[in-house]
Design an enzyme around this catalytic site. Structure first.
Site, PDB file in Angstrom:
ATOM      1  N   GLU A 152      88.084  77.030 115.116  1.00 34.40           N
ATOM      2  CA  GLU A 152      88.944  78.216 115.081  1.00 34.40           C
ATOM      3  C   GLU A 152      90.388  77.766 114.846  1.00 34.40           C
ATOM      4  O   GLU A 152      91.166  78.456 114.191  1.00 34.40           O
ATOM      5  CB  GLU A 152      88.843  78.956 116.419  1.00 34.40           C
ATOM      6  CG  GLU A 152      89.663  80.235 116.444  1.00 34.40           C
ATOM      7  CD  GLU A 152      89.957  80.744 117.840  1.00 34.40           C
ATOM      8  OE1 GLU A 152      89.012  81.025 118.586  1.00 34.40           O
ATOM      9  OE2 GLU A 152      91.150  80.863 118.166  1.00 34.40           O
ATOM     10  N   CYS A 160      90.908  78.116 122.400  1.00 36.09           N
ATOM     11  CA  CYS A 160      89.541  77.763 122.016  1.00 36.09           C
ATOM     12  C   CYS A 160      89.558  76.967 120.718  1.00 36.09           C
ATOM     13  O   CYS A 160      90.200  77.365 119.747  1.00 36.09           O
ATOM     14  CB  CYS A 160      88.703  79.031 121.823  1.00 36.09           C
ATOM     15  SG  CYS A 160      88.241  79.769 123.396  1.00 36.09           S
ATOM     16  N   ARG A 164      88.120  86.446 114.042  1.00 36.00           N
ATOM     17  CA  ARG A 164      89.070  85.311 113.981  1.00 36.00           C
ATOM     18  C   ARG A 164      89.486  84.900 112.559  1.00 36.00           C
ATOM     19  O   ARG A 164      89.773  83.722 112.304  1.00 36.00           O
ATOM     20  CB  ARG A 164      88.506  84.071 114.693  1.00 36.00           C
ATOM     21  CG  ARG A 164      88.255  84.249 116.158  1.00 36.00           C
ATOM     22  CD  ARG A 164      89.531  84.531 116.946  1.00 36.00           C
ATOM     23  NE  ARG A 164      89.202  84.709 118.339  1.00 36.00           N
ATOM     24  CZ  ARG A 164      88.805  85.863 118.874  1.00 36.00           C
ATOM     25  NH1 ARG A 164      88.759  86.971 118.142  1.00 36.00           N
ATOM     26  NH2 ARG A 164      88.500  85.945 120.145  1.00 36.00           N
TER      27      ARG A 164
HETATM   28  N1  EPU Z   1      80.780  79.633 129.337  1.00 30.43           N
HETATM   29  C1  EPU Z   1      80.054  78.581 129.819  1.00 30.43           C
HETATM   30  N2  EPU Z   1      80.660  77.369 129.921  1.00 30.43           N
HETATM   31  C2  EPU Z   1      81.947  77.161 129.555  1.00 30.43           C
HETATM   32  C3  EPU Z   1      82.682  78.246 129.039  1.00 30.43           C
HETATM   33  C4  EPU Z   1      82.085  79.475 128.941  1.00 30.43           C
HETATM   34  O1  EPU Z   1      78.881  78.720 130.171  1.00 30.43           O
HETATM   35  O2  EPU Z   1      82.433  76.022 129.680  1.00 30.43           O
HETATM   36  C5  EPU Z   1      80.136  80.958 129.256  1.00 30.43           C
HETATM   37  C6  EPU Z   1      80.817  81.949 130.205  1.00 30.43           C
HETATM   38  O3  EPU Z   1      80.286  81.878 131.497  1.00 30.43           O
HETATM   39  C7  EPU Z   1      80.523  83.267 129.536  1.00 30.43           C
HETATM   40  C8  EPU Z   1      80.498  82.926 128.037  1.00 30.43           C
HETATM   41  O4  EPU Z   1      80.341  81.513 127.968  1.00 30.43           O
HETATM   42  O5  EPU Z   1      79.259  83.759 129.886  1.00 30.43           O
HETATM   43  C9  EPU Z   1      81.758  83.369 127.309  1.00 30.43           C
HETATM   44  O6  EPU Z   1      82.891  82.757 127.920  1.00 30.43           O
HETATM   45  P1  EPU Z   1      84.313  83.481 128.020  1.00 30.43           P
HETATM   46  O7  EPU Z   1      84.159  84.803 128.708  1.00 30.43           O
HETATM   47  O8  EPU Z   1      85.275  82.496 128.598  1.00 30.43           O
HETATM   48  O9  EPU Z   1      84.674  83.847 126.534  1.00 30.43           O
HETATM   49  P2  EPU Z   1      84.713  82.936 125.227  1.00 30.43           P
HETATM   50  O10 EPU Z   1      83.803  83.576 124.239  1.00 30.43           O
HETATM   51  O11 EPU Z   1      84.507  81.488 125.510  1.00 30.43           O
HETATM   52  C10 EPU Z   1      86.612  84.319 124.093  1.00 30.43           C
HETATM   53  C11 EPU Z   1      87.718  83.926 123.149  1.00 30.43           C
HETATM   54  C12 EPU Z   1      88.929  83.493 123.952  1.00 30.43           C
HETATM   55  C13 EPU Z   1      89.366  84.606 124.890  1.00 30.43           C
HETATM   56  C14 EPU Z   1      88.194  84.877 125.832  1.00 30.43           C
HETATM   57  C15 EPU Z   1      88.496  85.948 126.868  1.00 30.43           C
HETATM   58  C16 EPU Z   1      86.683  82.925 121.171  1.00 30.43           C
HETATM   59  C17 EPU Z   1      86.369  81.660 120.462  1.00 30.43           C
HETATM   60  N3  EPU Z   1      87.285  82.798 122.346  1.00 30.43           N
HETATM   61  O12 EPU Z   1      86.230  83.117 124.767  1.00 30.43           O
HETATM   62  O13 EPU Z   1      89.969  83.272 123.009  1.00 30.43           O
HETATM   63  O14 EPU Z   1      90.505  84.232 125.631  1.00 30.43           O
HETATM   64  O15 EPU Z   1      87.079  85.306 125.020  1.00 30.43           O
HETATM   65  O16 EPU Z   1      88.223  87.193 126.447  1.00 30.43           O
HETATM   66  O17 EPU Z   1      86.422  84.005 120.629  1.00 30.43           O
HETATM   67  C18 EPU Z   1      91.076  81.662 121.664  1.00 30.43           C
HETATM   68  O18 EPU Z   1      90.748  82.365 120.713  1.00 30.43           O
HETATM   69  O19 EPU Z   1      91.769  80.635 121.547  1.00 30.43           O
HETATM   70  C19 EPU Z   1      90.609  82.045 122.987  1.00 30.43           C
HETATM   71  C20 EPU Z   1      90.793  81.289 124.032  1.00 30.43           C
END
Ligand code: EPU
Length: 315
Positions: free
Chosen positions: A310, A234, A183
């Protein structure tokens, strides 16, 4: 009257006259909330939308010459502006050209990322499907090395055409020099470097029909796990530090800190995904910042992890 304020007002009036002479489309007091997905932001003193790269470069040189603070705005999907006036010039680059050469695509910074992905798939080129659903422009995506669990846009970059506002020159940077990390990139660290266009390397798909299916699948997964309201995606980066042998995403940390649904006035931590903060109505930047600080504080108290934003916060 305060002499400094008086002098600055005179200088700015002179600047505005010149600005209007050279840039017909210049606008005053444009509400930035209308240009952001969070729908938050006060007025920009000067606002300009440049259609061609030469025009974009010209206004940046102009701002430098007259020492006026400027800010480059892309799709506005990853930003929190202040409710107060932005006392300077906000510039958007509207260049949206997309040209294919073999398995490469050259896209101007103002092109919408999803439009580039759709055009690539139509051209039978593979490589960007993992970025399905990420809103905003190519410029914003490159700067923040936008990505998902599957892919980061920096991985596809060959080179970028950049305006260096210190030297006033346009230069081509190859991928290693752009320093893509999770990022972030050279462009995010060095605000004097402004992206004009980028060349992405894709590859010929063996099964082009499968690409569209993959894109739909990714978009569907995203709409199940992420909220639909007014947000900036995010808010925090995922921390890299491990807790009990595994990394936890920022969303999971905020969730486990018990903050899903927490509100400050109209700003709310999403119940769907805790790393998404929503403007449910008339949230102000103050409300949003207070909610960001609350999440940081509670996560630190519980996990001793310091979350890092971010999104870009413009005060
Ligand atoms: N989770 C929770 N509670 C929540 C949200 C997530 O327990 O409220 C857990 C999920 O169950 C999962 C883990 O956290 O086990 C990761 O969640 P998710 O798969 O939604 O991925 P993320 O790491 O939260 C990243 C990117 C997103 C992108 C998604 C999908 C970052 C900061 N975020 O989210 O990017 O859309 O993967 O691949 O790297 C963005 O950059 O603005 C963004 C939304």
């Amino acid at each position: 009257m305060d002499k400094t304020a008086d002098h600055s007002a005179q200088r700015n009036t002179g600047f505005y006259k010149r600005l209007k002479t050279h840039f017909k489309g210049i606008r005053l007091n444009v509400l930035l909330k209308d240009y952001t997905s969070l729908r938050i932001g006060g007025p920009a003193k000067y606002f300009y939308e440049a259609g061609a790269p030469a025009d974009f470069v010209r206004i940046l040189k102009f701002a430098k010459k007259y020492k006026i603070k400027y800010f480059i705005l892309g799709g506005g999907t990853n930003i929190l502006f202040s409710d107060k006036e932005f006392d300077g010039l906000v510039v958007r680059f509207l260049g949206t050209g997309i040209i294919f050469r073999g398995a490469c695509v050259n896209a101007e910074a103002g092109a919408n990322l999803q439009t580039v992905i759709a055009a690539s798939i139509k051209a039978g080129l593979k490589g960007l499907e993992g970025l399905a659903g990420i809103p905003g422009t190519i410029g914003g995506a490159i700067r923040g090395n936008a990505g998902t669990v599957e892919a980061e846009i920096g991985d596809s970059v060959i080179s970028a055409k950049i305006f260096d506002s210190r030297s006033g020159c346009v230069k081509t940077f190859k991928r290693p020099a752009l320093n893509f990390r999770y990022r972030t990139s050279l462009l995010k660290k060095n605000k004097k470097l402004i992206l004009l266009s980028v060349v992405l390397k894709l590859c010929k798909a063996k099964n082009p029909a499968a690409l569209a299916a993959k894109l739909r699948e990714n978009a569907a997964r995203r709409s199940l796990t992420q909220p639909k309201g007014q947000s900036a995606g995010c808010i925090f980066m995922n921390p890299q530090r491990k807790i009990n042998g595994r990394t936890m995403s920022a969303g999971e940390l905020i969730d486990k800190a018990g903050l899903k649904g927490a509100r400050i006035n109209s700003a709310e931590i999403s119940r769907v995904h805790a790393n998404f903060f929503l403007n449910t109505g008339r949230a102000t930047s103050r409300d949003m910042l207070a909610l960001i600080n609350l999440a940081k504080k509670k996560v630190y108290e519980k996990f001793k992890i310091r979350l890092k934003e971010e999104i870009e916060i413009v005060k």
